[in-house]
Design an enzyme around this catalytic site. Structure first.
Site, short mmCIF file in Angstrom:
data_model
loop_
_atom_site.label_atom_id
_atom_site.label_comp_id
_atom_site.label_asym_id
_atom_site.label_seq_id
_atom_site.Cartn_x
_atom_site.Cartn_y
_atom_site.Cartn_z
N LYS A 47 -79.63 -45.37 22.95
CA LYS A 47 -78.27 -45.34 22.37
C LYS A 47 -77.32 -44.58 23.28
CE LYS A 47 -79.31 -45.51 17.40
NZ LYS A 47 -78.30 -46.52 17.06
N ARG A 70 -88.19 -34.93 26.29
CA ARG A 70 -89.53 -34.35 26.27
C ARG A 70 -90.17 -34.41 24.88
NH1 ARG A 70 -89.38 -31.29 22.58
NH2 ARG A 70 -88.76 -29.12 22.36
N LYS A 138 -74.73 -17.87 21.48
CA LYS A 138 -75.76 -16.96 20.98
C LYS A 138 -75.58 -15.60 21.63
CE LYS A 138 -79.63 -18.84 19.34
NZ LYS A 138 -80.98 -19.41 19.29
N GLU A 165 -84.36 -33.62 18.18
CA GLU A 165 -83.42 -32.53 18.48
C GLU A 165 -82.66 -32.86 19.76
OE1 GLU A 165 -84.24 -28.12 17.97
OE2 GLU A 165 -84.01 -28.20 20.15
P1 GTP Z 1 -86.77 -22.29 17.41
O1 GTP Z 1 -87.64 -21.97 16.27
O2 GTP Z 1 -87.15 -21.59 18.71
O3 GTP Z 1 -86.63 -23.77 17.63
O4 GTP Z 1 -85.36 -21.69 17.09
P2 GTP Z 1 -84.24 -22.31 16.16
O5 GTP Z 1 -84.82 -23.29 15.21
O6 GTP Z 1 -83.42 -21.17 15.64
O7 GTP Z 1 -83.42 -23.17 17.19
P3 GTP Z 1 -82.22 -22.80 18.13
O8 GTP Z 1 -81.02 -23.41 17.56
O9 GTP Z 1 -82.19 -21.34 18.48
O10 GTP Z 1 -82.62 -23.62 19.43
C1 GTP Z 1 -83.86 -23.45 20.04
C2 GTP Z 1 -83.80 -24.06 21.43
O11 GTP Z 1 -82.53 -23.82 22.04
C3 GTP Z 1 -84.81 -23.41 22.33
O12 GTP Z 1 -86.01 -24.12 22.33
C4 GTP Z 1 -84.12 -23.46 23.70
O13 GTP Z 1 -84.32 -24.72 24.30
C5 GTP Z 1 -82.67 -23.33 23.36
N1 GTP Z 1 -82.20 -21.93 23.35
C6 GTP Z 1 -81.81 -21.20 22.28
N2 GTP Z 1 -81.42 -19.98 22.63
C7 GTP Z 1 -81.56 -19.89 23.98
C8 GTP Z 1 -81.32 -18.85 24.95
O14 GTP Z 1 -80.90 -17.73 24.65
N3 GTP Z 1 -81.59 -19.16 26.26
C9 GTP Z 1 -82.05 -20.38 26.64
N4 GTP Z 1 -82.28 -20.59 27.94
N5 GTP Z 1 -82.29 -21.37 25.75
C10 GTP Z 1 -82.06 -21.14 24.44
MG MG Z 2 -85.65 -25.41 17.40
#
Ligand code: GTP
Ligand code: MG
Length: 220
Positions: A47, A70, A138, A165
């Site tokens: 898409k 991935r 963040k 995602e």
């Molecule tokens: P998870 O349980 O880890 O999936 O956290 P969550 O459900 O709160 O998801 P979130 O919205 O924080 O996104 C998680 C994904 O965003 C991670 O697997 C990273 O790919 C990316 N990510 C989030 N915070 C950071 C950060 O501070 N640095 C980097 N490099 N990537 C981040």
């Molecule tokens: Mg996540």
């Protein structure tokens, strides 16, 4: 597009010892489920490619710089189940929304929001969660627009709604996130609070570059 080689698994009744059967069945269910997530990644990435191609034809411009797809590796899945205190079983996987992941790297911030809204307008895409870490970065300085969407995957005996995602970000945000991840997680000993502040400064500097480049782009 990088997706690991496809698994083939056929349960041959004759060669599996009786005691191993439940384990093998569980394993086969896991492979089938991974295959379904793989299908969902292909559907969503197609898409996105179609939207990008249309922009190319219509406006001679590509909003998507590139994409990375991935399937969560079994190792990182087990780590996540453990971290979330979930049982190591197939049923728990349904509580994980990032088994299938697509990273969409765009040229400009405007492209990020345009691509997201065009995708979400499509009838068969259902938005489950939207987190805008561009408007509200963040604590680390991380910026991206995160969407969890559900897409129907049509299988031989059923239609499954599968979560994918999607992380949308600019090239500058992607550069920062890749390097920050490399520095933070791949080095033993971790980083100091001073380094964390420095990384946050870098994220802000990247955001400023994004803003300035976008102005030039708009002025052209
Ligand atoms: P998870 O349980 O880890 O999936 O956290 P969550 O459900 O709160 O998801 P979130 O919205 O924080 O996104 C998680 C994904 O965003 C991670 O697997 C990273 O790919 C990316 N990510 C989030 N915070 C950071 C950060 O501070 N640095 C980097 N490099 N990537 C981040
Ligand atoms: Mg996540």
């Amino acid at each position: 597009m990088i997706i690991e080689k496809k698994d083939n698994f056929h349960l041959d009744e004759d060669v599996v010892p009786g005691a191993l059967k439940p384990l093998m069945e569980e394993f086969q269910d896991f492979i089938l489920l991974r295959n379904t997530y793989h299908a969902a990644i292909r559907e969503v990435s197609t898409k996105l490619e179609i939207l990008d191609d249309e922009f190319q034809v219509r406006y001679d411009y590509n909003p998507i710089h590139h994409m990375e797809c991935r399937l969560k590796s079994p190792r990182s899945l087990f780590e996540k189940l453990e971290r979330k205190g979930l049982e190591i079983e197939i049923a728990s996987i349904y509580q994980i929304t990032d088994m299938a992941g697509i990273r969409v790297i765009c040229n400009y911030i405007d492209d990020v929001y345009a691509v997201a809204s065009l995708l979400l307008k499509q009838d068969d895409i259902k938005l489950i969660r939207r987190r805008d870490y561009i408007k509200e970065p963040k604590e680390s300085g991380y910026r991206s627009l995160h969407l969890v969407v559900e897409i129907p995957v049509f299988l031989s005996d059923k239609t499954e709604m599968v979560p994918v995602e999607i992380q949308l970000r600019t090239i500058a945000m992607d550069t920062w996130a890749s390097l920050e991840h490399e520095l933070k997680y791949k080095r033993s000993g971790g980083i100091t609070p001073e380094m964390e502040e420095e990384l946050k400064d870098c994220a802000n500097a990247m955001a400023e570059v994004d803003r300035r480049m976008e102005e030039i782009h708009k002025a052209l």
